[in-house]
Design an enzyme around this catalytic site. Structure first.
Site, short mmCIF file in Angstrom:
data_model
loop_
_atom_site.label_atom_id
_atom_site.label_comp_id
_atom_site.label_asym_id
_atom_site.label_seq_id
_atom_site.Cartn_x
_atom_site.Cartn_y
_atom_site.Cartn_z
N ASP A 42 -6.69 -2.12 4.40
CA ASP A 42 -5.32 -1.61 4.59
C ASP A 42 -4.97 -1.49 6.07
O ASP A 42 -4.19 -0.63 6.47
CB ASP A 42 -5.13 -0.24 3.90
CG ASP A 42 -5.38 -0.33 2.40
OD1 ASP A 42 -5.00 -1.33 1.79
OD2 ASP A 42 -5.97 0.62 1.84
N HIS A 64 0.85 -1.19 0.00
CA HIS A 64 0.00 0.00 0.00
C HIS A 64 0.89 1.25 0.00
O HIS A 64 1.84 1.33 0.79
CB HIS A 64 -0.89 0.00 1.25
CG HIS A 64 -1.81 1.17 1.30
ND1 HIS A 64 -2.93 1.26 0.49
CD2 HIS A 64 -1.77 2.31 2.03
CE1 HIS A 64 -3.54 2.42 0.74
NE2 HIS A 64 -2.85 3.07 1.66
N SER A 96 3.93 0.70 2.56
CA SER A 96 3.89 -0.33 3.61
C SER A 96 3.52 -1.67 3.00
O SER A 96 2.68 -1.73 2.09
CB SER A 96 2.80 0.02 4.65
OG SER A 96 2.94 1.33 5.15
C1 GRF Z 1 1.26 0.39 -6.19
O1 GRF Z 1 1.46 1.75 -5.94
C2 GRF Z 1 0.83 -0.31 -4.93
O2 GRF Z 1 1.41 0.22 -3.78
C3 GRF Z 1 -0.65 -0.06 -4.91
O3 GRF Z 1 -1.04 -0.13 -6.26
C4 GRF Z 1 0.06 0.19 -7.09
C5 GRF Z 1 0.26 -0.97 -8.01
O4 GRF Z 1 1.22 -0.72 -9.01
N1 GRF Z 1 -1.34 -0.98 -4.06
P1 GRF Z 1 1.64 -1.85 -10.00
O5 GRF Z 1 0.39 -2.39 -10.67
O6 GRF Z 1 2.35 -2.93 -9.22
O7 GRF Z 1 2.55 -1.20 -10.99
#
Ligand code: GRF
Length: 220
Positions: A144, A108, A135
């Site tokens: 979350d 997250h 995190s």
């Molecule tokens: C990331 O920023 C992650 O922290 C959040 O969603 C985004 C996913 O990015 N949960 P990706 O699809 O892995 O490029």
């Protein structure tokens, strides 16, 4: 360690895990990637890497809970040791992932418990925070809200925007996810009745990712 990844979009975290497994940085095998979006780049990345890529369309299910049940039936069929939510943009029914508690984690983009939910970069900027980050936590019924394993921090500059924060954070997110899964795969970290443990001792605060890419206990 057999790992299943759930992703709805771009899949850059998945890419980082595939690279870390390929480079033998992580002792994992990604045995499947599941997505609620047919056009998720994550599915394409998985196919290109020879990993089973499964799309499950939420519209084909009457109720949200039915989709979640079907999703976790697919997950169970892949027999993972760990389920990783990496940009999976749906709220899941706790009943569906109940059997996976302690074996399901999420990444997250905020310093939890700050800013669960969406628009985390904007919310950190609007609050005038000095620090932002990401995190990795165990998934629980609370959005979350599960116990945090590790975090990475970046400072917020006066000229930062949502976009600059997001892009400065992303590479660090990847390293954080790899490092946290490394601890779980080696058995050094786990979620037990007393909370998150590292080397058999309760973790009083989340581990912090250093510039060396290693997770360390924060000084109190
Ligand atoms: C990331 O920023 C992650 O922290 C959040 O969603 C985004 C996913 O990015 N949960 P990706 O699809 O892995 O490029």
């Amino acid at each position: 360690m057999r790992v299943v990844v759930l992703a709805s979009g771009r899949g850059s975290n998945l890419e980082a895990l595939i690279a870390a497994a390929r480079d033998r940085q992580l002792p994992i095998r990604i045995v499947g990637v599941l997505s609620d979006k047919a056009n998720a780049r994550a599915l394409e990345i998985a196919r290109n890497a020879g990993i089973p890529a499964i799309h499950l369309d939420p519209r084909a299910f009457g109720q949200r809970a039915d989709f979640d049940k079907a999703l976790f039936a697919q997950v169970a069929g892949l027999q993972p040791d760990l389920v990783v939510l990496a940009g999976f943009m749906r709220i899941l029914d706790p009943a569906a992932f109940g059997p996976w508690l302690g074996r399901i984690i999420n990444i997250h983009p905020s310093l939890l418990p700050k800013y669960p939910g969406l628009h985390t970069h904007r919310r950190a900027l609007e609050a005038g925070d000095r620090w932002h980050g990401a995190s990795v936590h165990f998934v629980t019924a609370e959005l979350d809200g599960g116990p945090v394993i590790g975090q990475v921090c970046i400072d917020i500059g006066s000229d930062d925007t949502e976009q600059t924060l997001a892009s400065r954070l992303l590479g660090r997110e990847h390293r954080l996810l790899v490092a946290c899964i490394g601890l779980l795969a080696s058995g050094r970290a786990a979620w037990t009745a007393t909370g998150v443990e590292l080397d058999g001792l309760p973790l009083r605060q989340p581990l912090r990712l250093g510039d060396d890419g290693q997770l360390a206990v924060q000084a109190e």
